[in-house]
Design a protein around this motif. Structure first.
Motif, short mmCIF file in Angstrom:
data_model
loop_
_atom_site.label_atom_id
_atom_site.label_comp_id
_atom_site.label_asym_id
_atom_site.label_seq_id
_atom_site.Cartn_x
_atom_site.Cartn_y
_atom_site.Cartn_z
N LEU A 55 0.83 -1.21 0.00
CA LEU A 55 0.00 0.00 0.00
C LEU A 55 0.86 1.25 0.00
CD1 LEU A 55 -2.95 -0.64 2.48
CD2 LEU A 55 -2.99 -0.56 -0.01
N LEU A 56 1.90 1.23 0.86
CA LEU A 56 2.75 2.42 1.00
C LEU A 56 3.46 2.72 -0.32
CD1 LEU A 56 3.81 4.53 2.96
CD2 LEU A 56 5.69 3.01 3.50
N LEU A 57 4.02 1.68 -0.94
CA LEU A 57 4.74 1.90 -2.20
C LEU A 57 3.80 2.44 -3.28
CD1 LEU A 57 7.21 -1.10 -2.36
CD2 LEU A 57 7.70 1.33 -1.95
N SER A 58 2.58 1.91 -3.34
CA SER A 58 1.63 2.39 -4.33
C SER A 58 1.31 3.86 -4.11
CB SER A 58 0.33 1.59 -4.28
OG SER A 58 0.60 0.23 -4.17
N ALA A 59 1.06 4.23 -2.85
CA ALA A 59 0.75 5.62 -2.56
C ALA A 59 1.93 6.52 -2.91
CB ALA A 59 0.39 5.79 -1.08
N LEU A 60 3.15 6.06 -2.60
CA LEU A 60 4.33 6.87 -2.89
C LEU A 60 4.52 7.05 -4.39
CD1 LEU A 60 6.97 5.76 -0.26
CD2 LEU A 60 5.53 7.79 -0.32
N MET A 61 4.22 5.98 -5.14
CA MET A 61 4.35 6.10 -6.60
C MET A 61 3.38 7.16 -7.13
SD MET A 61 5.04 2.19 -7.67
CE MET A 61 3.85 2.16 -8.98
N CYS A 62 2.17 7.17 -6.60
CA CYS A 62 1.20 8.20 -7.01
C CYS A 62 1.74 9.59 -6.70
CB CYS A 62 -0.12 8.02 -6.26
SG CYS A 62 -1.07 6.62 -6.82
N MET A 63 2.26 9.77 -5.47
CA MET A 63 2.73 11.09 -5.07
C MET A 63 3.92 11.53 -5.92
SD MET A 63 0.50 11.48 -2.82
CE MET A 63 0.74 12.87 -1.76
N THR A 64 4.83 10.60 -6.20
CA THR A 64 5.98 10.94 -7.04
C THR A 64 5.50 11.33 -8.43
OG1 THR A 64 6.93 9.02 -5.94
CG2 THR A 64 8.34 10.20 -7.46
N GLY A 65 4.51 10.58 -8.94
CA GLY A 65 3.95 10.91 -10.24
C GLY A 65 3.37 12.31 -10.27
N VAL A 66 2.64 12.65 -9.22
CA VAL A 66 2.05 13.99 -9.15
C VAL A 66 3.13 15.06 -9.12
CG1 VAL A 66 0.73 15.56 -7.68
CG2 VAL A 66 -0.07 13.23 -8.04
N ALA A 67 4.18 14.82 -8.31
CA ALA A 67 5.26 15.79 -8.22
C ALA A 67 5.94 15.98 -9.57
CB ALA A 67 6.28 15.35 -7.17
N ALA A 68 6.18 14.87 -10.28
CA ALA A 68 6.82 14.95 -11.60
C ALA A 68 5.94 15.72 -12.57
CB ALA A 68 7.10 13.53 -12.12
N LEU A 69 4.64 15.43 -12.51
CA LEU A 69 3.70 16.12 -13.40
C LEU A 69 3.72 17.62 -13.14
CD1 LEU A 69 1.44 15.52 -15.50
CD2 LEU A 69 -0.18 15.62 -13.61
N ARG A 70 3.73 17.98 -11.84
CA ARG A 70 3.73 19.41 -11.50
C ARG A 70 5.00 20.09 -11.99
NH1 ARG A 70 0.51 19.08 -6.01
NH2 ARG A 70 -1.53 19.20 -6.95
N ARG A 71 6.14 19.36 -11.88
CA ARG A 71 7.40 19.95 -12.37
C ARG A 71 7.32 20.19 -13.86
NH1 ARG A 71 9.99 16.80 -8.79
NH2 ARG A 71 10.35 15.13 -10.29
N ARG A 72 6.80 19.19 -14.59
CA ARG A 72 6.69 19.34 -16.04
C ARG A 72 5.81 20.53 -16.40
NH1 ARG A 72 7.86 14.80 -19.46
NH2 ARG A 72 6.30 15.52 -20.92
N VAL A 73 4.68 20.64 -15.68
CA VAL A 73 3.77 21.75 -15.97
C VAL A 73 4.45 23.08 -15.70
CG1 VAL A 73 1.64 22.88 -15.26
CG2 VAL A 73 1.68 20.42 -15.57
N SER A 74 5.18 23.18 -14.56
CA SER A 74 5.76 24.47 -14.22
C SER A 74 6.94 24.79 -15.14
CB SER A 74 6.18 24.51 -12.75
OG SER A 74 7.22 23.59 -12.55
N ARG A 75 7.52 23.76 -15.80
CA ARG A 75 8.57 24.06 -16.75
C ARG A 75 8.00 24.36 -18.13
NH1 ARG A 75 12.53 19.59 -17.40
NH2 ARG A 75 11.30 18.39 -15.94
N GLY A 76 6.66 24.27 -18.22
CA GLY A 76 6.02 24.63 -19.48
C GLY A 76 5.99 23.51 -20.49
N LEU A 77 6.30 22.26 -20.05
CA LEU A 77 6.30 21.15 -20.99
C LEU A 77 4.87 20.70 -21.28
CD1 LEU A 77 9.29 19.11 -19.61
CD2 LEU A 77 9.20 20.54 -21.64
N VAL A 78 3.97 21.01 -20.35
CA VAL A 78 2.57 20.69 -20.55
C VAL A 78 1.83 22.02 -20.53
CG1 VAL A 78 0.61 19.39 -19.64
CG2 VAL A 78 2.92 18.55 -19.28
N ALA A 79 0.71 22.08 -21.24
CA ALA A 79 -0.05 23.33 -21.27
C ALA A 79 -0.23 23.84 -19.85
CB ALA A 79 -1.41 23.06 -21.89
N ARG A 80 -0.02 25.10 -19.66
CA ARG A 80 0.18 25.60 -18.33
C ARG A 80 -0.94 26.52 -17.84
NH1 ARG A 80 5.03 29.30 -15.90
NH2 ARG A 80 4.04 29.34 -13.90
N GLY A 81 -1.34 26.35 -16.60
CA GLY A 81 -2.24 27.31 -15.95
C GLY A 81 -1.40 28.22 -15.10
N ALA A 82 -2.03 29.04 -14.28
CA ALA A 82 -1.26 29.91 -13.40
C ALA A 82 -0.84 29.14 -12.17
CB ALA A 82 -2.10 31.10 -13.00
#
Lengths: 281, 271
Positions: free
Chosen positions: A253-280
């Motif tokens: 359970l813990l590893l699955s939750a951590l994978m989700c959180m890491t995924g979210v963090a990576a996604l947010r980094r990509r968005v803030s670097r402008g690699l994905v369409a960006r909001g404010a």
């Protein structure tokens, strides 16, 4: 000590704050999680092998993961609706709606649990209505999904809301003026920039839902292989003094939750670097 | 400002109200109705039952200690992470936020692995007649783990934004670390600190899963308010269970409202 730091870094308190922070994190987080990671291996591989052949564990994990995924998926359109209404609509009572959305975060899980079990139970306000239509929710996997929907909803709203706030309304108007149908407009203009926060919100809700315990066990029925969630099986194993079995489920359970959180963090980094369409921000 | 058309807005507003009503308001309403089913007097009397009072007292004690420890640790960690640059800073922040993604049941389990009868130090504790698991210390530890990140998490973005000029000036004027923290940094961050403390308090009072694993479930002794709700509910004492639940729901709603006011004030003050 303080003096030499003072000259080097210009601000005192480095050693004090390091000391207190490390003791605090070390005793409350690192020490117990170390025990969690090491425990399954301390009695040798044979024990672990037995634990990993437990069909009831896989059934519980399947119930937890599928119900969490379904609940988070249903929450996506609902969360988008609420976020949209909060940001764009002329909504009387916006402050009240805004505050209510955080309620599932704040409501103790045991309160949520007995409330939903009563509400959707055979004689409950909603349960009685559904019973007349021949639908049973409480004490079935559907009850698990209902409870997890409640728990996961704020994650979607709060992930989408800031991004939506940063999108100019003119964008949609331009789409409509250029002749797009409302559906085309939604799919081509509105949805793309909202996709990253929707995925992030889904993952956060999912991560929270797979570990959820208190709001689920009262409504779930808790039949092994059918409506028994993984966190409950951890509790059952602990009551049987099967620490290895409990720890194995906990690690998955813990590893699955951590994978989700890491995924979210990576996604947010990509968005803030402008690699994905960006909001404010 | 364009905004949606009149008809679209009406549909949107109706859909929103319906969702909020069905998903969020109905449960809260049900708690209150069930609690008052036998009248306010009966609900009130059920809260004055000795086991209920003992559960309330234990919850408040555990919450108080958890808030003090995690507020202090949170302030220290926020200071360390926002006022200095060093390697491993991001890892430290990730570690602080880790407990948020840990299932409550696991947050209880980890302490049993250390202090339970079959845990690492179970035998030693047993020989010395020290009880941590299935007693108040275990409940406290589980609560500490679950409420760990909140103060640090609400403080960090704000203190990051503040930079460190004010602290450097205070230091040049001769203030030490504690004085600077108490007189310069924290007054500026007081709303975030208060908001974090509120969040910690709410989570500590309402924690169920983690505490359930390490508590012995002995009414009047090792039951917190949420655990007592479970006992009452499973014993078909519906009114008493919902009276306690209503009390917790009111605390939760007060917390949400207070935080939304705090955030509102904070936004106004910073704009």
């Amino acid at each position: 000590m303080v003096f030499c730091l003072r000259r080097r870094d210009g601000l005192p308190g480095l050693s004090i704050s390091i000391a207190f922070t490390l003791v605090w994190i070390g005793l409350i987080v690192v020490l117990p999680l170390t025990a969690l990671v090491l425990r399954p291996w301390q009695d040798g591989g044979a024990v672990m092998l037995r634990v990993l052949h437990d069909g009831r564990m896989y059934a519980a994990l399947r119930v937890s993961f599928s119900c969490a995924a379904l609940a988070a998926l249903i929450d996506v359109p609902l969360g988008l609706l609420l976020a949209w209404a909060l940001v764009r609509a002329r909504l009387p009572g916006r402050r009240a709606v805004d505050a209510l959305i955080d309620l599932p975060f704040a409501l103790p899980t045991a309160v949520t649990g007995i409330t939903l079990a009563t509400l959707y139970g055979p004689t409950g306000w909603i349960g009685a209505l559904l019973a007349r239509a021949g639908i049973r929710v409480a004490y079935t996997p559907a009850g698990i999904v209902v409870a997890l929907m409640f728990v996961g909803l704020p994650f979607i709203v709060r992930a989408v809301e800031p991004v939506l706030r940063g999108l100019p309304p003119e964008l949609e108007e331009a789409g409509l003026l250029l002749g797009a149908s409302p559906w085309q407009n939604f799919r081509r203009v509105i949805l793309p920039p909202l996709l990253p926060p929707l995925v992030a919100g889904f993952s956060l809700a999912f991560a929270r839902c797979i570990g959820e315990y208190g709001s689920v066990i009262f409504i779930a029925g808790n039949q092994p292989f059918h409506s028994e969630i993984a966190p409950l099986l951890i509790v059952v194993r602990l009551q049987e003094y099967d620490y290895e079995g409990a720890t194995a489920i906990a690690l998955i359970l813990l590893l699955s939750a951590l994978m989700c959180m890491t995924g979210v963090a990576a996604l947010r980094r990509r968005v803030s670097r402008g690699l994905v369409a960006r909001g404010a921000a | 400002m364009g905004g949606p058309s009149r008809g679209g807005n009406a549909v949107l507003v109706a859909g929103t109200y319906l969702t909020v009503l069905a998903v969020l308001v109905l449960p809260v309403l049900l708690v209150m109705v069930e609690a008052l089913r036998a009248g306010l007097g009966a609900a009130w009397r059920s809260l004055l039952d000795p086991d209920a009072l003992s559960a309330i007292r234990l919850t408040l004690e555990v919450t108080l200690v958890a808030v003090i420890v995690n507020a202090f640790g949170g302030v220290m960690a926020a200071w360390l992470v926002t006022k200095y640059r060093f390697r491993g800073r991001a890892a430290l922040v990730a570690l602080i936020e880790l407990p948020i993604s840990v299932s409550p049941v696991i947050a209880g389990l980890v302490w049993l692995l250390l202090f339970g009868r079959q845990g690492w130090w179970g035998d030693w504790l047993d020989r010395h007649h020290i009880q941590i698991a299935f007693a108040t210390p275990g409940i406290l530890l589980a609560t500490l783990f679950v409420t760990f990140p909140y103060v640090a998490r609400t403080l960090m973005p704000l203190m990051e934004q503040q930079g460190r000029e004010a602290e450097e000036a205070a230091f040049l004027l001769g203030a030490g670390f504690w004085r600077t923290l108490w007189r310069v940094t924290l007054p500026d961050a007081r709303w975030a600190l208060l908001s974090g403390i509120l969040l910690t308090t709410a989570r500590a009072i309402g924690e169920f899963g983690a505490v359930s694993v390490v508590s012995g479930h002995i009414p009047g002794l090792t039951e917190t308010m949420p655990l007592h709700i479970e006992t009452l509910y499973n014993g078909y004492q519906t009114v008493a269970a919902f009276a306690m639940a209503a009390l917790l729901a009111l605390i939760a709603m007060a917390t949400v409202l207070l935080r939304s006011f705090l955030e509102h004030d904070f936004r106004k003050a910073s704009s």
